[in-house]
Design an enzyme around this catalytic site. Sequence first.
Site, PDB file in Angstrom:
ATOM      1  N   LEU B 125       4.690 -12.706  24.027  1.00 61.36           N
ATOM      2  CA  LEU B 125       5.452 -11.480  23.791  1.00 61.36           C
ATOM      3  C   LEU B 125       5.635 -10.709  25.098  1.00 61.36           C
ATOM      4  CD1 LEU B 125       6.630  -9.292  21.833  1.00 61.36           C
ATOM      5  CD2 LEU B 125       4.308  -8.433  21.566  1.00 61.36           C
ATOM      6  N   ILE B 157      -0.499 -14.423  28.985  1.00 56.41           N
ATOM      7  CA  ILE B 157      -0.520 -15.170  27.723  1.00 56.41           C
ATOM      8  C   ILE B 157      -1.822 -15.969  27.593  1.00 56.41           C
ATOM      9  CG2 ILE B 157       0.707 -16.787  26.232  1.00 56.41           C
ATOM     10  CD1 ILE B 157       2.215 -14.114  27.004  1.00 56.41           C
ATOM     11  N   GLN B 348     -26.211   1.290  32.591  1.00 52.85           N
ATOM     12  CA  GLN B 348     -26.993   2.402  33.135  1.00 52.85           C
ATOM     13  C   GLN B 348     -28.471   2.249  32.758  1.00 52.85           C
ATOM     14  OE1 GLN B 348     -25.470   4.526  35.099  1.00 52.85           O
ATOM     15  NE2 GLN B 348     -27.284   5.741  35.547  1.00 52.85           N
ATOM     16  N   ILE B 349     -28.718   1.867  31.531  1.00 49.56           N
ATOM     17  CA  ILE B 349     -30.100   1.687  31.072  1.00 49.56           C
ATOM     18  C   ILE B 349     -30.773   0.532  31.826  1.00 49.56           C
ATOM     19  CG2 ILE B 349     -31.492   0.952  29.065  1.00 49.56           C
ATOM     20  CD1 ILE B 349     -29.532   2.677  27.339  1.00 49.56           C
ATOM     21  N   GLU B 375      -3.476  -6.225  23.554  1.00 51.70           N
ATOM     22  CA  GLU B 375      -2.940  -6.096  22.191  1.00 51.70           C
ATOM     23  C   GLU B 375      -2.646  -4.645  21.834  1.00 51.70           C
ATOM     24  OE1 GLU B 375      -5.005  -9.974  20.203  1.00 51.70           O
ATOM     25  OE2 GLU B 375      -3.965  -8.560  18.932  1.00 51.70           O
TER      26      GLU B 375
END
Lengths: 263, 391
Positions: B125, B157, B348-349, B375
């Site tokens: 598309l 694609i 971050q953790i 999408e």
Amino acid sequence: MKICVLVKEVPDAAVQKRINPSTGRMDRSGEKNLNPYDTHAIEAAMQVREGGAVEVDEIVAVTMGPESAIRALHKAVSLGADRSVHLSDDALAGSDINATGYALSKALAAEQPDLVLLGQQSDDGECYTIGAVVADHLSMPSLTQVIKMDVEGGELRCERQAEYGYDTVSVQMPAVISVGDAINEPRYPSLKAIMGAKKKPLDKKAIGDLEIEADRVGEAGSKVACGDFHDPPAKTAGEIIEDEDTNETVEKVVAWLDERKLI
Amino acid sequence: MDFDLSPDHELIRRTVRDFAKQRVAPVAEELDRTKSFPYELVRELGELNLMGIPFPEEVGGGGGDTLAYAIAIEELTRIDSSVAITVCAHTSLGTQPIYLYGSDEQRERWLPRLCSGEILGAFGLTEPEAGSDAGNTRTRARLDDGEWVIDGAKQFITNAGTDISGVVCITARTDAGSSCANGGGVGDADMEVSNFIVPTGTAGYEVGEPYRKMGWNASDTRPLTFAGARIPEDNLLGPRGAGFKQFLHVLDIGRIGVAAMGVGLAQGALDQALAYAKQRRAFGQPISRFQAIQMKLADISTELEAARLLTYKAALLKDAGRSFTLAAAQAKLKTGRLAVRAAEEAVQIHGGYGYIEEYPICRFYRDAKILTIGEGTDEVQQMVIARALGA
């Protein structure tokens, strides 16, 4: 040939096991799954059928448990069992190994299988013994921790995992075989098999249908008396010895071990 | 209202979760690092009927519904996005148009092989000048001597350039109006867009080199060119001129799949962040005991539950045959943003370990960003939602 596979619904392995403080028993409220060891037993049954050495007419999954145990049977038939038997009755609640083995043996006796397969242990109780109890009630030979199984005539040639190496044992059928997880790699159920599972017959049985004596099952019929259950004591923090001077550190470690009479 | 999944759906979740943990997780890092397409996994997914989940068994599909499909995509993404997008683009975008709009003959020819995973389907598309403005397609198809002749280019694609890529469904202008060079677009009163089935190997249809992407490294993404590519007249998909409506509907459905990817990625990020926080110690205790970490985990978990319910609602609306455009756009918007945020918080953790490829969370962070773009960008979802509100 007819194969019955004993299966059990257990708390999922990913669920953290804990004691329910209000009942003092294991909390079984979380996500559940078919006992992973039993999937090896179903796979073993499928491999006997697909191996072609013997004609397998039927593979029947058998469980004892509450209403939710239907989900374990659903998975068992999606993995290849042809139908299932659900033994469920309020009178069975609280059964110990002995009572459970007796009740299951009654369900199996009604099926008259040539071979009973089950996983070597359940992922929750981890007793390893239900196969032997069932076999005793049925007066069948029993092998545990089997990791290779071939059908030869009316006999089963099995390899079982022993403490040192393997035992090779031949047993006459009918027999009760509990399998180890090294016996095979269970397949995944396909989507079509999952969608088709509920179309396979499921027989629900109460204790009256199988002439199970009510006073031999349930909490009253059990020989195990349960006291209190507790979480294991929390680990205490270890002692950290900083290594500033290695000779000194070694002395400290030796002294620590000596104090505890470990050397 | 019933929030419990049916036993079928539970078992589908369980099965795909086991498959993802046991089969995908051990190879995901290597596939990403070496940018290798997961052929073996696609073959195994096909054997489990997971390459055609929401299509009926009569056409070769798995016989599941949209909810089953969303759950499967969620569980795959929880472990690896490249494998998930391969299944997702193949199912929602590649196979869907043929299932929805194909003639009996087209369905018989393509669907069994697509649903079994023997071949992959792609959807063409997007073009260099037709992204969010997808109606502005410049690729043209003209009838010549009983064949359609296609000229143009597509980009970004998925699934068109693998060894098992079998077919791409593309949009092309079929009006006699102004030529490509002179522009044209949705404003043209005489503009006509149609969909076509283009088999791999068609002369004049070429797939370009794979893009160098930020993430989704083990999935196949390429530009396509069509230079006088000739296909039979009956490769037209549905009625001539119906292409615009068709692709809008296909995208609506596709959003549910991509929303499920957002849920799965956020869940995977949370799984990893929680496990790491419980194991990593600082200042004498696991960092999961610190409120600063607990608040992050609690927030992501709460957002995740809301996003999952929104996604399942969109799937259930579709399965009930009701309008799901609004719910699907809301689910896509919510989950894409959440995936990006959850991956960021999880990195971050992990601290410095989150920034190196030692833990999978680094890959999750790179894989997350596309979920607010692919999408339909967040901004397109907001357009769709605002329109549905009547704004």
